[in-house]
Write a protein that holds these residues in place. Structure first.
Motif, PDB file in Angstrom:
ATOM      1  N   ARG A 315       0.833  -1.202   0.000  1.00 37.92           N
ATOM      2  CA  ARG A 315       0.000   0.000   0.000  1.00 37.92           C
ATOM      3  C   ARG A 315       0.868   1.253   0.000  1.00 37.92           C
ATOM      4  N   ARG A 482       7.232  -0.024   9.884  1.00 37.52           N
ATOM      5  CA  ARG A 482       6.447  -0.661  10.940  1.00 37.52           C
ATOM      6  C   ARG A 482       7.363  -1.526  11.799  1.00 37.52           C
ATOM      7  N   TYR A 489       4.454  -7.669  11.878  1.00 40.36           N
ATOM      8  CA  TYR A 489       4.609  -6.227  11.807  1.00 40.36           C
ATOM      9  C   TYR A 489       3.378  -5.552  12.393  1.00 40.36           C
ATOM     10  N   ARG A 490       3.601  -4.628  13.293  1.00 44.48           N
ATOM     11  CA  ARG A 490       2.506  -3.899  13.912  1.00 44.48           C
ATOM     12  C   ARG A 490       2.075  -2.728  13.039  1.00 44.48           C
ATOM     13  N   ASP A 491       0.816  -2.388  13.111  1.00 45.69           N
ATOM     14  CA  ASP A 491       0.271  -1.290  12.317  1.00 45.69           C
ATOM     15  C   ASP A 491       0.178   0.014  13.099  1.00 45.69           C
ATOM     16  N   ASP A 492       0.553  -0.009  14.384  1.00 46.59           N
ATOM     17  CA  ASP A 492       0.346   1.175  15.212  1.00 46.59           C
ATOM     18  C   ASP A 492       1.628   1.743  15.816  1.00 46.59           C
ATOM     19  N   TYR A 494       5.833   2.698  14.925  1.00 50.07           N
ATOM     20  CA  TYR A 494       6.744   2.868  13.805  1.00 50.07           C
ATOM     21  C   TYR A 494       8.139   3.285  14.273  1.00 50.07           C
ATOM     22  N   THR A 519       4.211   6.777  17.068  1.00 48.24           N
ATOM     23  CA  THR A 519       2.942   6.487  16.396  1.00 48.24           C
ATOM     24  C   THR A 519       2.715   7.386  15.192  1.00 48.24           C
ATOM     25  N   TYR A 521       4.435   9.322  11.396  1.00 50.53           N
ATOM     26  CA  TYR A 521       5.294   9.071  10.254  1.00 50.53           C
ATOM     27  C   TYR A 521       6.551   9.933  10.305  1.00 50.53           C
TER      28      TYR A 521
END
Length: 652
Positions: A315, A482, A489-492, A494, A519, A521
């Motif tokens: 993505r 991530r 791999y966690r989505d929350d 980074y 959390t 970018y």
């Protein structure tokens, strides 16, 4: 002879015999001690009455590139008393009180005749010697301790030592053979009770101090970097982070900050690898250009933000349709980069990343450096090539990534990082000096220039806009990876990073900012740290940046003082100077708005400039010292992007 008389004679004879035997025993024991065991007892007496004492050598100092001390050895005194030797306890008590400032309890103990020996608390400056030397019953012992004049600045990199001078890590450990001196030797005479005899001290061998080590660090930039990093970690609730500034032309490390909220005081930028995410994309694109597999004008379909590759979903944060190869890097399209990377063979992609130094130690002189991880193609899965193109299935250290971007800034030449600059004797004579050492040419100068242009565009209108310095062009790339934890791999959570160089044309600094377990970018977290640090470095009175060269490298240098020229605008430090920098948040044409001028009176130029920049204004600094006046006045409304003048002066 009567029986009582005979008994009396017998007793006298027995007593005489006993006396004779005792005499013979004493003579025999005396002969044993004085003749047979004379050497042994003489040696024991000598050991009891004379003690060999090591005279510790002063450890060499550690200095920054400009000779500013970062770690030195200073002499301190330990004070002890022998109350039984005091003739005038009141006078001794008064002398101790005036010289040491002890409380009543310790003063009572120090002169208490019921105690043989009292060691007083604390360590004292050598200046007390004049007040206590010659005071009967008071003894001064010289000791050496490590001292950091700037507090904890750069201590995580320098390392610490134990109380007896043994290094615990960092530069202290790496250069211990240079810093450690040669201890001396003395003999101290003691009385029968084992107490030192005043004045009975003879030096047998003088101690020789260690040599001084000069680092490539700039202490001013180091302070800026540490402050900016800690502020970002606190603001974004990250668990830690790293920030590095280096000179891409020489490989010299100018500032290096590491911090973890959980503690741990070593320089993690060389020991703790991480998955870099999109900051690795410029090197994949460079490989494509070098191999002639892509033109920057080539188009690729980015699937509008969603692409399935076998069982894997790829993505993009923002969906794109057809975009050029240059736009793939500028806007950090994962899908576009994965598709372009397929034009490389596995061997070519591996060789390109290895050529930039990934997967192998950089060679910096520092303990326990990690080489990161770059798997050989024979162990790749069907997804590895795509993962590498996005910065996954590879781990790098912050130092490796910094030096790789340094190669882009340095015309494609990868330099060996340097932290040690030179070694000198205590009299200043230079014994050794490091020289810049190119490791290899990673890419051609033409390819490096093309990638640099795209990275400049990425800051202008791509993912790195939060690092922009207005007219001062910055080149860089954001990264958001991530976190891999418990097999997924966690989505929350980074690892957010931003890497690049400044100025984009003829770079003087290459940098990397990384925040762990946040959390947000990289573009919204790490990039602003870069802007804040560069802003403070430009505004600082003493800076490793060549301001004249920065102005020359600008496409169209502005004139902040009407009618002035860049040469008059950027005079060399030291001395009063006029300087203006646009470092507010990125603004778009036609964007209205006003802000409130902050009150920065009494603050240093660096801190004041950072506060004014944060409010969205340009800064013009006039003079030297601390801020004496602000125009427009503090609290006034002022157009964002307008100039705030800070007039500096020294306090009287």
């Amino acid at each position: 002879m009567s029986q009582p008389g005979a008994l009396h004679v017998r007793r006298r004879r027995l007593l005489l015999a006993a006396l004779l035997l005792m005499g013979l025993g004493l003579l025999g024991r005396g002969f044993q001690l004085q003749v047979l065991q004379a050497a042994e007892w003489e040696d024991r007496a000598g050991r009891q009455q004379r003690e060999k004492v090591t005279l510790p050598a002063a450890r060499g100092g550690i200095y920054d590139r400009n000779g500013v001390p970062l770690a030195t050895t200073r002499e301190v005194l330990r004070v002890s008393t022998a109350p039984g030797e005091m003739k005038d306890r009141a006078a001794v008590r008064s002398a101790l009180s005036q010289a040491l400032g002890l409380g009543r309890g310790w003063l009572d103990r120090a002169v208490d005749r019921g105690r043989r020996w009292v060691v007083l608390p604390g360590r004292y400056e050598p200046s007390i010697r004049s007040a206590l030397d010659g005071v009967r019953g008071v003894y001064l012992e010289r000791t050496l301790e490590r001292f950091h004049p700037h507090g904890d600045v750069a201590v995580s990199l320098i390392g610490r030592t134990t109380a007896d001078g043994r290094p615990l890590g960092g530069v202290e450990l790496e250069t211990d053979s240079v810093l450690a001196g040669e201890d001396g030797l003395a003999v101290v005479r003691r009385d029968g009770a084992g107490r030192p005899i005043p004045g009975a001290h003879m030096t047998v061998r003088e101690p020789h101090p260690g040599k001084d080590v000069y680092l490539t660090l700039d202490v001013g930039l180091q302070e800026i970097a540490e402050g900016a990093l800690k502020a970002a970690i606190a603001e974004h609730d990250a668990e830690g982070g790293d920030l590095i500034f280096a000179d891409p032309r020489t490989g010299e490390i100018l500032a290096a900050a590491s911090y973890r909220s959980s503690g741990g005081g070593h320089w993690r930028s060389v020991t703790d690898p991480y998955e870099p995410g999109s900051t690795i994309k410029p090197f994949v694109m460079a490989a494509l250009l070098e191999q002639g597999r892509v033109s920057l004008d080539d188009s690729v379909f980015a699937e509008n933000g969603y692409h399935r590759m076998g069982r894997r979903e790829i993505r993009d944060v923002h969906g794109y349709g057809w975009i050029t190869a240059a736009e793939v890097l500028r806007y950090s399209s994962n899908i576009g980069m994965v598709k372009l990377a397929e034009r490389l063979t596995e061997a070519e992609e591996y060789a390109a990343l290895r050529g930039f130094g990934f997967g192998t130690p950089t060679g910096i002189r520092y303990p326990s450096e990690s080489g990161g991880r770059l798997t050989h193609p024979r162990s790749w899965s069907g997804y590895t090539q795509a993962s590498l193109a996005m910065g996954y299935e590879v781990s790098v250290t912050p130092l490796q990534m910094t030096m790789a971007y340094g190669a882009l800034a340095n015309g494609g030449r990868l330099m060996e990082p340097r932290l040690l600059r030179e070694v000198r004797r205590t009299d200043g004579v230079r014994l050794w000096a490091a020289e810049p050492r190119p490791i290899r040419r990673a890419i051609s100068e033409t390819t490096a220039s093309r990638i640099s242009d795209i990275l400049g565009d990425a800051v202008e209108d791509g993912t790195g806009q939060e690092a922009g310095l207005g007219e001062f062009r910055v080149a860089g790339k954001t990264g958001t990876a991530r976190l891999f934890e418990n097999g997924r791999y966690r989505d929350d959570v980074y690892t957010a990073s931003f890497a690049g160089f400044f100025p984009a044309r003829e770079p003087q600094l290459v940098f990397l900012v990384k925040l762990d377990r946040g959390t947000e970018y990289g573009g919204t977290v790490a990039a602003p740290v870069t802007r804040a640090t560069l802003t403070a470095a430009l505004a600082a009175r003493a800076t490793p940046l060549d301001r004249r060269a920065v102005a020359t490298a600008m496409p169209d240098p502005p004139s902040p003082v009407e009618g002035s020229t860049p040469a008059a605008w950027l005079p060399p430090a030291p001395g009063p100077y006029f300087f203006q920098v646009d470092a507010g948040a990125p603004r778009r044409a036609g964007e209205p708005g006003t802000g409130i001028v902050p009150d920065v009176r009494g603050r240093s130029a660096r801190d004041a400039a950072a506060a004014v920049h944060a409010a969205g204004f340009r800064v013009r600094i006039d003079g030297v010292g601390r801020v004496r006046s602000v125009r427009p006045a503090p609290g006034r409304a002022h157009a964002r992007g307008g100039t705030v003048q800070l007039t500096l002066g020294r306090s009287r």
